[in-house]
Design a protein around this motif. Structure first.
Motif, PDB file in Angstrom:
ATOM      1  N   LEU A  19      34.399  43.915  42.984  1.00  0.00           N
ATOM      2  CA  LEU A  19      35.666  43.628  42.952  1.00  0.00           C
ATOM      3  C   LEU A  19      35.615  43.399  41.165  1.00  0.00           C
ATOM      4  O   LEU A  19      36.465  43.458  40.671  1.00  0.00           O
ATOM      5  N   SER A  38      34.473  43.071  53.418  1.00  0.00           N
ATOM      6  CA  SER A  38      34.457  41.867  52.386  1.00  0.00           C
ATOM      7  C   SER A  38      35.769  41.742  52.420  1.00  0.00           C
ATOM      8  O   SER A  38      36.776  42.452  52.413  1.00  0.00           O
ATOM      9  N   PRO A  39      36.715  40.581  53.321  1.00  0.00           N
ATOM     10  CA  PRO A  39      38.016  40.246  52.555  1.00  0.00           C
ATOM     11  C   PRO A  39      39.139  40.445  51.483  1.00  0.00           C
ATOM     12  O   PRO A  39      39.803  40.308  51.280  1.00  0.00           O
ATOM     13  N   GLU A  40      38.435  40.553  50.755  1.00  0.00           N
ATOM     14  CA  GLU A  40      38.462  40.541  49.114  1.00  0.00           C
ATOM     15  C   GLU A  40      38.623  42.174  48.988  1.00  0.00           C
ATOM     16  O   GLU A  40      39.807  42.088  48.360  1.00  0.00           O
ATOM     17  N   ILE A  41      38.055  42.970  49.476  1.00  0.00           N
ATOM     18  CA  ILE A  41      38.101  44.516  48.938  1.00  0.00           C
ATOM     19  C   ILE A  41      38.982  44.799  50.067  1.00  0.00           C
ATOM     20  O   ILE A  41      39.592  45.926  49.726  1.00  0.00           O
ATOM     21  N   TRP A  42      39.129  44.343  50.885  1.00  0.00           N
ATOM     22  CA  TRP A  42      39.930  44.482  52.005  1.00  0.00           C
ATOM     23  C   TRP A  42      41.989  44.104  51.610  1.00  0.00           C
ATOM     24  O   TRP A  42      42.627  45.501  51.326  1.00  0.00           O
ATOM     25  N   GLY A  43      41.196  43.324  51.440  1.00  0.00           N
ATOM     26  CA  GLY A  43      43.237  42.759  50.218  1.00  0.00           C
ATOM     27  C   GLY A  43      43.646  43.623  48.987  1.00  0.00           C
ATOM     28  O   GLY A  43      44.675  44.082  49.031  1.00  0.00           O
ATOM     29  N   TYR A  44      42.253  43.762  48.520  1.00  0.00           N
ATOM     30  CA  TYR A  44      43.119  45.053  47.250  1.00  0.00           C
ATOM     31  C   TYR A  44      42.669  46.334  47.618  1.00  0.00           C
ATOM     32  O   TYR A  44      43.623  47.052  47.542  1.00  0.00           O
ATOM     33  N   GLU A  67      39.882  52.137  42.547  1.00  0.00           N
ATOM     34  CA  GLU A  67      39.380  51.127  43.674  1.00  0.00           C
ATOM     35  C   GLU A  67      37.310  52.821  44.452  1.00  0.00           C
ATOM     36  O   GLU A  67      37.277  52.192  45.125  1.00  0.00           O
TER      37      GLU A  67
END
Length: 192
Positions: free
Chosen positions: A122, A75-81, A113
């Motif tokens: 998230l 997920s882009p949001e998870i990768w960002g975090y 995380e």
């Protein structure tokens, strides 16, 4: 508890393909043929065990469904975090888990995380951080700050998987027996 009982109680949702990972703290495991056979059988089903930390007497082991974990971390949001936390971008799962090991050993505790690896949303991980673990809507397999109804459904499915697998182990089946039977039932359902 023997290995099958531990895996059934703590890891049934992951072994059954409902959850990307579980984390268990346990006494050090002395390798024997039964344990090696179980681990090899789990690996053939896409479930892997990775020791994240150890002391003289204890270990912390991540049990994960490789495909589910990769999918949930994409997920882009998870990768960002994760990028903000220093995880290597576009890395394979081994490098990502290696970074998690490093974060655990350096911090001497669980980095927040770790919840993302365990399949927590998230919004719940960020809510936990913001609220310092207080003011959650409900508390089950994790503290929920987001979608309460979705979390209750997941909690129920995880508990049902655990209860079913524990009952089967109590009746004398190993986790490997259960996985093999489920594969056979799955194949039979596809043929019918």
């Amino acid at each position: 508890m023997n290995l099958d009982q531990v895996l059934a109680f703590h890891c049934a949702p992951t072994i059954g393909g409902l959850k990307p990972a579980n984390l268990i703290a346990h006494q050090k495991i002395v390798s024997n043929n039964n344990i090696i056979d179980t681990v090899n059988s789990l690996n053939r089903k896409g479930v892997f065990l990775e020791k994240l930390w150890e002391s003289k007497y204890k270990e912390l082991t991540l049990i994960f469904n490789k495909d589910l974990l990769l999918s949930s971390l994409e997920s882009p949001e998870i990768w960002g975090y994760l990028l903000v936390q220093g995880y290597p971008m576009y890395s394979n799962l081994d490098a990502i888990i290696s970074h998690l090991k490093t974060r655990i050993s350096k911090n001497g505790s669980f980095p927040h995380e770790v919840g993302l690896f365990l399949g927590y949303p998230l919004v719940d991980v960020l809510g936990f951080i913001k609220n310092k673990g207080r003011n959650c809507k409900i508390c089950g397999y994790w503290k929920v700050y987001g979608d309460e109804q979705e979390a209750r459904c997941l909690f129920d499915s995880y508990s049902k998987a655990r209860d079913e697998m524990c009952a089967q182990v109590q009746n004398g089946f190993s986790v490997v027996d259960i996985l093999n039977a489920e594969s056979t039932l799955y194949l039979e359902r596809r043929v019918i």
